[in-house]
Scaffold this motif. Structure first.
Motif, PDB file in Angstrom:
ATOM      1  N   MET A  73     -16.810  14.018   5.481  1.00  0.00           N
ATOM      2  CA  MET A  73     -16.491  12.636   5.108  1.00  0.00           C
ATOM      3  C   MET A  73     -15.180  12.582   4.330  1.00  0.00           C
ATOM      4  SD  MET A  73     -20.178  11.096   3.932  1.00  0.00           S
ATOM      5  CE  MET A  73     -19.393   9.531   3.522  1.00  0.00           C
ATOM      6  N   LEU A  74     -14.514  11.429   4.388  1.00  0.00           N
ATOM      7  CA  LEU A  74     -13.282  11.248   3.639  1.00  0.00           C
ATOM      8  C   LEU A  74     -13.606  10.984   2.178  1.00  0.00           C
ATOM      9  CD1 LEU A  74     -11.359   8.924   6.136  1.00  0.00           C
ATOM     10  CD2 LEU A  74     -11.074  11.392   5.820  1.00  0.00           C
ATOM     11  N   ASP A  75     -12.927  11.710   1.294  1.00  0.00           N
ATOM     12  CA  ASP A  75     -13.167  11.486  -0.124  1.00  0.00           C
ATOM     13  C   ASP A  75     -12.346  10.306  -0.623  1.00  0.00           C
ATOM     14  OD1 ASP A  75     -10.545  12.409  -0.460  1.00  0.00           O
ATOM     15  OD2 ASP A  75     -11.208  14.463  -0.822  1.00  0.00           O
ATOM     16  N   HIS A  76     -12.582   9.973  -1.909  1.00  0.00           N
ATOM     17  CA  HIS A  76     -11.934   8.804  -2.512  1.00  0.00           C
ATOM     18  C   HIS A  76     -10.419   8.951  -2.515  1.00  0.00           C
ATOM     19  CE1 HIS A  76     -11.205   5.475  -5.246  1.00  0.00           C
ATOM     20  NE2 HIS A  76     -10.491   6.302  -6.021  1.00  0.00           N
ATOM     21  N   GLN A  77      -9.921  10.129  -2.828  1.00  0.00           N
ATOM     22  CA  GLN A  77      -8.481  10.349  -2.913  1.00  0.00           C
ATOM     23  C   GLN A  77      -7.814  10.208  -1.535  1.00  0.00           C
ATOM     24  OE1 GLN A  77      -7.293  14.228  -4.343  1.00  0.00           O
ATOM     25  NE2 GLN A  77      -5.311  13.477  -5.040  1.00  0.00           N
ATOM     26  N   THR A  78      -8.473  10.731  -0.508  1.00  0.00           N
ATOM     27  CA  THR A  78      -7.923  10.636   0.843  1.00  0.00           C
ATOM     28  C   THR A  78      -7.868   9.188   1.313  1.00  0.00           C
ATOM     29  OG1 THR A  78      -8.797  12.829   1.394  1.00  0.00           O
ATOM     30  CG2 THR A  78      -8.185  11.394   3.224  1.00  0.00           C
ATOM     31  N   LEU A  79      -8.939   8.427   1.033  1.00  0.00           N
ATOM     32  CA  LEU A  79      -8.954   7.017   1.404  1.00  0.00           C
ATOM     33  C   LEU A  79      -7.853   6.241   0.685  1.00  0.00           C
ATOM     34  CD1 LEU A  79     -12.806   6.299   1.458  1.00  0.00           C
ATOM     35  CD2 LEU A  79     -11.252   6.362   3.427  1.00  0.00           C
ATOM     36  N   LEU A  80      -7.630   6.587  -0.583  1.00  0.00           N
ATOM     37  CA  LEU A  80      -6.577   5.926  -1.350  1.00  0.00           C
ATOM     38  C   LEU A  80      -5.203   6.242  -0.763  1.00  0.00           C
ATOM     39  CD1 LEU A  80      -5.919   4.164  -3.791  1.00  0.00           C
ATOM     40  CD2 LEU A  80      -5.847   6.240  -5.194  1.00  0.00           C
ATOM     41  N   TYR A  81      -5.003   7.500  -0.385  1.00  0.00           N
ATOM     42  CA  TYR A  81      -3.731   7.914   0.223  1.00  0.00           C
ATOM     43  C   TYR A  81      -3.506   7.188   1.545  1.00  0.00           C
ATOM     44  CZ  TYR A  81      -0.771  10.799   3.210  1.00  0.00           C
ATOM     45  OH  TYR A  81       0.172  11.229   4.095  1.00  0.00           O
ATOM     46  N   VAL A 120      -0.689   2.964   4.664  1.00  0.00           N
ATOM     47  CA  VAL A 120      -0.740   1.779   5.536  1.00  0.00           C
ATOM     48  C   VAL A 120       0.037   0.626   4.902  1.00  0.00           C
ATOM     49  CG1 VAL A 120      -2.262   0.005   6.483  1.00  0.00           C
ATOM     50  CG2 VAL A 120      -2.893   2.408   6.675  1.00  0.00           C
ATOM     51  N   VAL A 121      -0.132   0.448   3.600  1.00  0.00           N
ATOM     52  CA  VAL A 121       0.608  -0.608   2.893  1.00  0.00           C
ATOM     53  C   VAL A 121       2.113  -0.365   2.990  1.00  0.00           C
ATOM     54  CG1 VAL A 121       1.091  -1.616   0.621  1.00  0.00           C
ATOM     55  CG2 VAL A 121      -1.264  -1.181   1.322  1.00  0.00           C
ATOM     56  N   ILE A 122       2.536   0.883   2.786  1.00  0.00           N
ATOM     57  CA  ILE A 122       3.963   1.236   2.890  1.00  0.00           C
ATOM     58  C   ILE A 122       4.486   0.943   4.289  1.00  0.00           C
ATOM     59  CG2 ILE A 122       5.591   3.165   2.892  1.00  0.00           C
ATOM     60  CD1 ILE A 122       3.909   4.400   0.629  1.00  0.00           C
ATOM     61  N   ALA A 123       3.715   1.334   5.308  1.00  0.00           N
ATOM     62  CA  ALA A 123       4.144   1.125   6.689  1.00  0.00           C
ATOM     63  C   ALA A 123       4.302  -0.358   7.003  1.00  0.00           C
ATOM     64  CB  ALA A 123       3.142   1.770   7.644  1.00  0.00           C
ATOM     65  N   ASP A 178       0.498  18.159  -3.136  1.00  0.00           N
ATOM     66  CA  ASP A 178      -0.783  18.442  -3.764  1.00  0.00           C
ATOM     67  C   ASP A 178      -1.562  17.184  -4.106  1.00  0.00           C
ATOM     68  OD1 ASP A 178      -0.221  21.154  -3.644  1.00  0.00           O
ATOM     69  OD2 ASP A 178       0.804  21.140  -5.591  1.00  0.00           O
ATOM     70  N   ASP A 179      -0.906  16.048  -4.171  1.00  0.00           N
ATOM     71  CA  ASP A 179      -1.605  14.819  -4.530  1.00  0.00           C
ATOM     72  C   ASP A 179      -1.119  13.678  -3.648  1.00  0.00           C
ATOM     73  OD1 ASP A 179       0.549  13.121  -6.216  1.00  0.00           O
ATOM     74  OD2 ASP A 179       0.793  15.262  -6.603  1.00  0.00           O
ATOM     75  N   TYR A 180      -1.918  12.618  -3.593  1.00  0.00           N
ATOM     76  CA  TYR A 180      -1.619  11.522  -2.684  1.00  0.00           C
ATOM     77  C   TYR A 180      -0.365  10.765  -3.076  1.00  0.00           C
ATOM     78  CZ  TYR A 180      -3.742   8.386  -6.149  1.00  0.00           C
ATOM     79  OH  TYR A 180      -4.019   7.684  -7.289  1.00  0.00           O
ATOM     80  N   LEU A 181      -0.019  10.747  -4.366  1.00  0.00           N
ATOM     81  CA  LEU A 181       1.173  10.023  -4.785  1.00  0.00           C
ATOM     82  C   LEU A 181       2.449  10.678  -4.264  1.00  0.00           C
ATOM     83  CD1 LEU A 181       0.365   8.978  -8.472  1.00  0.00           C
ATOM     84  CD2 LEU A 181       0.568   7.510  -6.462  1.00  0.00           C
ATOM     85  N   SER A 182       2.531  11.991  -4.322  1.00  0.00           N
ATOM     86  CA  SER A 182       3.721  12.684  -3.816  1.00  0.00           C
ATOM     87  C   SER A 182       3.828  12.532  -2.309  1.00  0.00           C
ATOM     88  CB  SER A 182       3.686  14.167  -4.205  1.00  0.00           C
ATOM     89  OG  SER A 182       2.610  14.831  -3.585  1.00  0.00           O
ATOM     90  N   ARG A 183       2.707  12.564  -1.620  1.00  0.00           N
ATOM     91  CA  ARG A 183       2.733  12.407  -0.170  1.00  0.00           C
ATOM     92  C   ARG A 183       3.124  10.974   0.207  1.00  0.00           C
ATOM     93  NH1 ARG A 183      -2.723  14.974   2.169  1.00  0.00           N
ATOM     94  NH2 ARG A 183      -1.615  14.612   4.141  1.00  0.00           N
ATOM     95  N   ALA A 184       2.605  10.010  -0.537  1.00  0.00           N
ATOM     96  CA  ALA A 184       2.978   8.621  -0.275  1.00  0.00           C
ATOM     97  C   ALA A 184       4.459   8.397  -0.572  1.00  0.00           C
ATOM     98  CB  ALA A 184       2.122   7.688  -1.118  1.00  0.00           C
TER      99      ALA A 184
END
Length: 292
Positions: free
Chosen positions: A1-9, A14-17, A73-79
């Motif tokens: 299952m997708l965890d909370h952090q992955t869903l947030l990322y 999607v918002v950025i796109a 390592d974290d969703y913010l850097s990837r975003a």
């Protein structure tokens, strides 16, 4: 299952796109000084819609690549990487359209033709945006890291895209002039020759796929700027020429007994032009797959 952090990322991406795609439409309207709502809904300008659609799809291709390319390592850097790559792609697509108008199809005013509802010019405009985005995508996935070196690699891909489109267009113009008593291909596009636009658009997209062959043949070296540019450019032009030759050979077998130049140039046969375009794209995909 997708965890909370992955869903947030995923949600943030999607918002950025969506924001960047909205920015693309707004920038198109601002850049061309045209009321897009009036052109799309008031005047039902299909050419204007095709031109915008090409830009939006091109940016979507870059964002698709950015999403695959982003790491961290974290969703913010990837975003953040998604946002930066998306903005860079946005700028390069806009600059690429400007350069294409000034350097490659420089015998007419694209903006004026689109306002005249010239679908042929709009189709070529959309194809050039897609060709640029496809090469930028291949360079994005080929490069490594999130630094100045990868940024230079992306700009290198942009230069290669322009070079490939220039070579492709000049080859098409030479062929057209030879078969049509030195007539100008660009002047014919201005007259609204739809079959020629479909054929040329296919050649642009096909040779863009061919130019991505360098990503399978060259190992990424972040600081080898000149080597990267020369190898990508050399392989891009080489595979562009090879794609054109193979597509012509394939066309001679598949469309045996049909004079393609006569059908497309004189009889405006969109069906034959579509087959020609598909064979060019198909041969480029096959070549790219063979060396992958």
């Amino acid at each position: 299952m997708l965890d909370h952090q992955t869903l947030l990322y995923l949600g943030l991406d999607v918002v950025i796109a969506i924001a960047l795609l909205a920015l693309m439409r707004w920038a198109y309207e601002l850049w061309s000084s045209i009321d897009s709502d009036d052109q799309l809904a008031g005047k039902d300008n299909f050419a204007y819609g095709i031109s915008i659609a090409g830009s939006l799809l091109a940016l979507s291709i870059v964002l698709w690549s950015a999403a695959e390319r982003a790491s961290g390592d974290d969703y913010l850097s990837r975003a953040m990487q998604m946002l930066v790559y998306g903005l860079v792609g946005f700028v390069l697509i806009k600059v690429g359209r400007w350069a294409h108008d000034r350097l490659i199809l420089n015998r007419f005013n694209k903006r004026d033709e689109i306002l005249k509802k010239n679908i042929s010019v709009a189709l070529v405009d959309a194809a050039s945006s897609l060709a640029t985005a496809l090469i930028i995508r291949s360079v994005l996935l080929w490069s490594e890291g999130f630094n100045i070196n990868s940024g230079i690699a992306i700009i290198t891909g942009f230069v290669i895209a322009l070079a490939v489109m220039l070579v492709t267009t000049r080859l098409m113009e030479r062929r057209f002039a030879r078969d049509n008593q030195n007539d100008s291909m660009q002047d014919t596009l201005v007259l609204g020759q739809l079959a020629l636009a479909v054929q040329h658009g296919g050649y642009l997209i096909g040779t863009a796929f061919a130019a991505t062959a360098a990503s399978h043949m060259l190992t990424y070296q972040g600081q080898a700027y000149i080597t990267n540019l020369l190898v990508w450019l050399g392989v891009g032009v080489l595979f562009t020429l090879l794609t054109v030759m193979l597509s012509r050979l394939t066309k001679a077998f598949i469309l045996r007994g049909i004079d393609c130049a006569k059908e497309v140039d004189h009889q405006h046969n969109v069906g034959v032009a579509s087959i020609d375009a598909s064979l060019t794209i198909g041969m480029a995909l096959i070549l790219s797959g063979l060396i992958a």
